[in-house]
Design an enzyme around this catalytic site. Sequence first.
Site, PDB file in Angstrom:
ATOM      1  N   HIS A   1      -4.435 -13.959   9.751  1.00 35.67           N
ATOM      2  CA  HIS A   1      -3.455 -13.007  10.259  1.00 35.67           C
ATOM      3  C   HIS A   1      -4.097 -11.818  10.966  1.00 35.67           C
ATOM      4  CE1 HIS A   1      -0.419 -15.355   8.262  1.00 35.67           C
ATOM      5  NE2 HIS A   1      -1.054 -15.243   7.115  1.00 35.67           N
TER       6      HIS A   1
ATOM      7  N   PRO B   1       0.812  -1.220   0.000  1.00 37.32           N
ATOM      8  CA  PRO B   1       0.000   0.000   0.000  1.00 37.32           C
ATOM      9  C   PRO B   1       0.843   1.267   0.000  1.00 37.32           C
ATOM     10  CG  PRO B   1      -0.096  -1.056   2.138  1.00 37.32           C
ATOM     11  CD  PRO B   1       0.669  -1.970   1.249  1.00 37.32           C
ATOM     12  N   GLU B   2       0.648   2.087  -1.014  1.00 37.58           N
ATOM     13  CA  GLU B   2       1.260   3.415  -1.074  1.00 37.58           C
ATOM     14  C   GLU B   2       0.112   4.419  -0.988  1.00 37.58           C
ATOM     15  OE1 GLU B   2       4.201   3.601  -4.256  1.00 37.58           O
ATOM     16  OE2 GLU B   2       4.406   1.440  -4.202  1.00 37.58           O
TER      17      GLU B   2
END
Length: 281
Positions: free
Chosen positions: A93, A2-3
């Site tokens: 997770h 993710p940017e």
Amino acid sequence: MPELPEVEVVRRGVGQWATQRVISQVEVRHARAVRRQEAELSAVLVGRTFVCASRRGKYLWLPLDDGDQCLVVHLGMSGQLLMQLAEQADELHLRVRFAFADDGPQLRFVDQRTFGSVTTDVLVSDGLEGQIPRAIQHIARDPLDPAFDDELFIARLRKKDSEIKRLLLDQSLISGIGNIYADESLWRSRIHSTRAASSVSKSKVRSLLADVRAVMTEALAQGGTSFDSLYVNVNGESGYFSRALNAYGREGEPCNRCSTPIRRSRFMNRSSFYCPRCQRV
DNA sequence: CATAGATCCTGTATGC
DNA sequence: TGCATACAGGATCTAT
């Protein structure tokens, strides 16, 4: 990975679905994810509400209704913020679960590689009229921030004794750019990643900045299409990655400008993709 | 101080 | 088939 565009998609989703609701429980499933704040997280959050969702670069934060604290979220490489019904099975997770008093969808922080984090912090002035979590004061404004100072950035960048890509990835100089958008922006501007920043003209840096904004804006538009009302998608791969990339991940494929095969090189412990003809050192 | 490089982490892909 | 290794990379820490 993710940017800025991906984090902005998440910000919009969380801002819509996780705010104005009383937090009833915080369950920490992985100590690393909260940076040793296990007890503090519950103490600060339970009984409060998030008032909105803010972002700078790749950082997200949710200010609390107490007026001076917030929840700071960084997705790292594999982090996701998901809205999930309580009866929905836990993700493999799952690191932190935020439940609300209305028993509606939970906010879940899921992170396979545990580079991401969820912490509380106090808000301080951002130097103008806004506020910013104390711990991320060193993060520069991002290129989509209206208060980003183009000329200051250009001057600072050109004074550095370093390679241009390294500086694009320096979050204290300009935030929100990661490996993918750095490569894409440099391809658009026809600049090689190892070019000395001091050798790039002011007007060239100015057009590079325009390309950074263009690629991020386009990616953001694509990310918006994969957004679902209850699933806050961090992925972004479906729309943008398959269609719009010109350099990243295209080793051996023809450059979309000149058909020369895209090349890959190792740099800063990661890959750089570039066109050897369009982007000369 | 500035810059460069190592490190954290785990699932997936590849090599022998 | 099975085991080992490479790879993905954002931010932080350490070294120069």
